[in-house]
Design an enzyme around this catalytic site. Structure first.
Site, PDB file in Angstrom:
ATOM      1  N   GLU A  71     -94.169  75.324   0.523  1.00  0.00           N
ATOM      2  CA  GLU A  71     -94.818  75.104   1.823  1.00  0.00           C
ATOM      3  C   GLU A  71     -93.835  75.376   2.962  1.00  0.00           C
ATOM      4  O   GLU A  71     -94.178  76.031   3.956  1.00  0.00           O
ATOM      5  CB  GLU A  71     -95.325  73.668   1.900  1.00  0.00           C
ATOM      6  CG  GLU A  71     -95.846  73.259   3.266  1.00  0.00           C
ATOM      7  CD  GLU A  71     -95.788  71.756   3.456  1.00  0.00           C
ATOM      8  OE1 GLU A  71     -95.775  71.316   4.617  1.00  0.00           O
ATOM      9  OE2 GLU A  71     -95.751  71.023   2.446  1.00  0.00           O
ATOM     10  N   ASP A 111     -94.563  78.524   5.612  1.00  0.00           N
ATOM     11  CA  ASP A 111     -94.747  78.308   7.047  1.00  0.00           C
ATOM     12  C   ASP A 111     -93.955  79.334   7.850  1.00  0.00           C
ATOM     13  O   ASP A 111     -94.440  79.883   8.855  1.00  0.00           O
ATOM     14  CB  ASP A 111     -94.296  76.886   7.389  1.00  0.00           C
ATOM     15  CG  ASP A 111     -94.350  76.599   8.873  1.00  0.00           C
ATOM     16  OD1 ASP A 111     -95.447  76.659   9.453  1.00  0.00           O
ATOM     17  OD2 ASP A 111     -93.298  76.318   9.464  1.00  0.00           O
ATOM     18  N   ASP A 135    -101.173  72.688   3.923  1.00  0.00           N
ATOM     19  CA  ASP A 135     -99.880  72.776   3.238  1.00  0.00           C
ATOM     20  C   ASP A 135     -99.962  73.699   2.026  1.00  0.00           C
ATOM     21  O   ASP A 135     -99.058  74.507   1.776  1.00  0.00           O
ATOM     22  CB  ASP A 135     -99.434  71.384   2.786  1.00  0.00           C
ATOM     23  CG  ASP A 135     -99.073  70.477   3.948  1.00  0.00           C
ATOM     24  OD1 ASP A 135     -98.912  70.973   5.069  1.00  0.00           O
ATOM     25  OD2 ASP A 135     -98.963  69.250   3.712  1.00  0.00           O
ATOM     26  N   GLU A 184     -99.962  77.400   2.945  1.00  0.00           N
ATOM     27  CA  GLU A 184     -98.608  77.877   3.235  1.00  0.00           C
ATOM     28  C   GLU A 184     -97.821  78.090   1.944  1.00  0.00           C
ATOM     29  O   GLU A 184     -97.064  79.065   1.830  1.00  0.00           O
ATOM     30  CB  GLU A 184     -97.894  76.876   4.140  1.00  0.00           C
ATOM     31  CG  GLU A 184     -98.474  76.817   5.547  1.00  0.00           C
ATOM     32  CD  GLU A 184     -97.914  75.685   6.380  1.00  0.00           C
ATOM     33  OE1 GLU A 184     -98.102  75.703   7.602  1.00  0.00           O
ATOM     34  OE2 GLU A 184     -97.281  74.759   5.805  1.00  0.00           O
TER      35      GLU A 184
END
Length: 229
Positions: A45, A49, A118, A121
């Site tokens: 995650e 991102d 989450d 990502e």
């Protein structure tokens, strides 16, 4: 590692065939079911991102070569925020393939916005580690294309816009208060009120406190701007 049928179907919806299938398995593994032998998706995650941010920033620069940083920044924020990631996750059925612990499943984890965002990502990071930046870019642009094309010229969120409206008129920032919370823990409905020092107020409901605040701010800003016409 051979993928289970549900993950093969998800991979097809995503638009990427994994060589290192263990990356996809890790990307959909929540901390509630992780073990030392089966790590969760939190590190992925973190990476995803950053990959998403880079690709979206590139896409926005390409889409509008004359836009200033002041216009690009709110558009970027609108496209990479957790709500946008969760929306994409829902569109491709990511919630259906998440690996969750029993308690998280019982509390509606497959529908939780933060959990879906989450995981989305993490999936992006899995693609990046499996096949590189070009593959990750292809996946992101495929699923964010309509959002990039339709992002508003000024995509400031409603709370920011209302605060700027108030400050321009010599008023302090608006205040927000939670009036009520209804529904089960896995599907709550929040009622939020926003108030200006001048006395104007609006109330809105939504499935998260942040969304309710945004909806209330938008309604109040629209009303104040209509009144100024």
């Amino acid at each position: 590692m051979k993928l289970a049928a549900d993950l093969r179907d998800f991979s097809a919806r995503l638009g990427h065939s994994f060589t290192r299938t263990e990356l996809l398995v890790r990307a959909v593994t929540h901390a509630s079911i992780a073990t030392p032998q089966r790590p969760d998706n939190q590190r992925l995650e973190f990476l995803g991102d950053r990959v998403l941010g880079l690709v979206i920033a590139e896409a926005l620069l390409k889409a509008d070569k004359g836009a200033s940083e002041g216009l690009l920044a709110p558009r970027y924020n609108a496209l990479v925020r957790k709500e946008a990631c969760a929306a994409v996750a829902r569109e491709i059925g990511l919630g259906d393939v998440l690996k969750l612990g029993r308690s998280e499943m019982m509390s509606g984890g497959r529908r939780k916005e933060a959990l879906l965002g989450d995981a989305m990502e993490a999936v992006i990071a899995a693609v990046y580690l499996d096949a590189g930046l070009d593959a990750a870019r292809d996946v992101i642009l495929r699923h964010w294309a309509t959002r990039i094309a339709s992002v508003k010229a000024d995509a400031r969120d409603a709370k920011t816009a209302l605060q700027e409206w108030a400050q321009a008129r010599g008023l302090p920032p608006p205040s927000y208060g939670e009036r009520d919370r209804e529904g089960p823990d896995h599907q709550p409905v929040f009622t939020v009120e926003v108030t200006l020092m001048s006395g104007e107020r609006e109330i809105a409901k939504a499935g998260s406190k942040r969304q309710a605040e945004q909806a209330a701010a938008k309604a109040l800003l629209q009303r104040m701007e209509r009144g100024a016409d």
